[in-house]
Design a protein around this motif. Sequence first.
Motif, PDB file in Angstrom:
ATOM      1  N   HIS A 183      37.233  21.879  37.044  1.00 30.80           N
ATOM      2  CA  HIS A 183      38.289  22.833  37.357  1.00 30.80           C
ATOM      3  C   HIS A 183      38.610  23.667  36.125  1.00 30.80           C
ATOM      4  O   HIS A 183      38.950  23.127  35.073  1.00 30.80           O
ATOM      5  CB  HIS A 183      39.540  22.090  37.850  1.00 30.80           C
ATOM      6  N   TYR A 184      38.508  24.985  36.251  1.00 30.90           N
ATOM      7  CA  TYR A 184      38.672  25.887  35.122  1.00 30.90           C
ATOM      8  C   TYR A 184      40.116  26.017  34.642  1.00 30.90           C
ATOM      9  O   TYR A 184      40.356  26.370  33.489  1.00 30.90           O
ATOM     10  CB  TYR A 184      38.107  27.274  35.452  1.00 30.90           C
ATOM     11  N   ILE A 185      41.078  25.767  35.479  1.00 30.22           N
ATOM     12  CA  ILE A 185      42.476  25.853  35.055  1.00 30.22           C
ATOM     13  C   ILE A 185      42.932  24.521  34.466  1.00 30.22           C
ATOM     14  O   ILE A 185      43.550  24.469  33.397  1.00 30.22           O
ATOM     15  CB  ILE A 185      43.385  26.281  36.226  1.00 30.22           C
ATOM     16  N   LYS A 186      42.616  23.445  35.136  1.00 33.35           N
ATOM     17  CA  LYS A 186      43.037  22.123  34.659  1.00 33.35           C
ATOM     18  C   LYS A 186      42.139  21.591  33.549  1.00 33.35           C
ATOM     19  O   LYS A 186      42.453  20.600  32.904  1.00 33.35           O
ATOM     20  CB  LYS A 186      43.076  21.140  35.822  1.00 33.35           C
ATOM     21  N   LEU A 187      40.986  22.270  33.330  1.00 35.79           N
ATOM     22  CA  LEU A 187      40.033  21.870  32.297  1.00 35.79           C
ATOM     23  C   LEU A 187      39.671  20.394  32.433  1.00 35.79           C
ATOM     24  O   LEU A 187      39.694  19.623  31.473  1.00 35.79           O
ATOM     25  CB  LEU A 187      40.569  22.179  30.897  1.00 35.79           C
ATOM     26  N   ALA A 188      39.349  20.016  33.649  1.00 36.55           N
ATOM     27  CA  ALA A 188      39.049  18.621  33.934  1.00 36.55           C
ATOM     28  C   ALA A 188      38.044  18.531  35.084  1.00 36.55           C
ATOM     29  O   ALA A 188      37.841  19.481  35.839  1.00 36.55           O
ATOM     30  CB  ALA A 188      40.327  17.873  34.318  1.00 36.55           C
ATOM     31  N   LYS A 189      37.444  17.355  35.188  1.00 37.69           N
ATOM     32  CA  LYS A 189      36.547  17.075  36.299  1.00 37.69           C
ATOM     33  C   LYS A 189      37.375  17.002  37.586  1.00 37.69           C
ATOM     34  O   LYS A 189      38.527  16.573  37.576  1.00 37.69           O
ATOM     35  CB  LYS A 189      35.860  15.729  36.037  1.00 37.69           C
ATOM     36  N   GLN A 190      36.762  17.425  38.684  1.00 35.64           N
ATOM     37  CA  GLN A 190      37.338  17.246  40.009  1.00 35.64           C
ATOM     38  C   GLN A 190      36.192  16.887  40.944  1.00 35.64           C
ATOM     39  O   GLN A 190      35.028  17.007  40.577  1.00 35.64           O
ATOM     40  CB  GLN A 190      38.067  18.496  40.491  1.00 35.64           C
ATOM     41  N   TRP A 191      36.513  16.458  42.128  1.00 36.44           N
ATOM     42  CA  TRP A 191      35.488  16.114  43.116  1.00 36.44           C
ATOM     43  C   TRP A 191      35.593  17.041  44.315  1.00 36.44           C
ATOM     44  O   TRP A 191      36.690  17.317  44.792  1.00 36.44           O
ATOM     45  CB  TRP A 191      35.654  14.659  43.577  1.00 36.44           C
ATOM     46  N   LEU A 192      34.444  17.511  44.771  1.00 41.67           N
ATOM     47  CA  LEU A 192      34.347  18.285  45.999  1.00 41.67           C
ATOM     48  C   LEU A 192      34.123  17.306  47.136  1.00 41.67           C
ATOM     49  O   LEU A 192      33.123  16.572  47.153  1.00 41.67           O
ATOM     50  CB  LEU A 192      33.174  19.269  45.935  1.00 41.67           C
ATOM     51  N   LEU A 193      35.058  17.238  48.049  1.00 43.67           N
ATOM     52  CA  LEU A 193      34.891  16.436  49.247  1.00 43.67           C
ATOM     53  C   LEU A 193      33.989  17.259  50.164  1.00 43.67           C
ATOM     54  O   LEU A 193      34.448  18.144  50.870  1.00 43.67           O
ATOM     55  CB  LEU A 193      36.247  16.145  49.896  1.00 43.67           C
TER      56      LEU A 193
END
Length: 148
Positions: free
Chosen positions: A71-81
């Motif tokens: 995630h470019y705003i949170k600067l963190a990994k996220q998961w695509l469901l």
Amino acid sequence: MEYEIKKVSLKDLDKTAELFNLYRVFYRQSEDYEKCKKFIKERIDNDQSSIFVVYAGDTAVGFIQLYKLYHYIKLAKQWLLSDLFVHPDYRGKGLSVALIDRAKQWCDETGACGLMLETEKTNDIGNKLYPRCGFEYDGNHNYYYWWK
């Protein structure tokens, strides 16, 4: 209903591929078990997705597949469901919610900031399910595709 959710490994390949084939048929695709099996095997072999299957006894009755994004705003990994499916014979028993809860737990376990998803506007079941599970609708973005 008693159930168990397990993270998929190669020993679960056949059962997972059967569910994935049914899922694709649900989305108006041709049945192709062998191609589905190859696709799931590649995801597992290359550590490209995390898949969880829900079992009722020894019967695999649903799954959820997650792909890692950032995630470019949170600067963190996220998961695509990416994929969520429960066999029609087992719907209405809370298994979709249980799979989503397991995906949220996976976010905690992997240090991800959250989940994102998209679904067809015509997916009445999903469009009711996701807000009930705490997802917020994002009407600010259009999603575009380029297919080769």
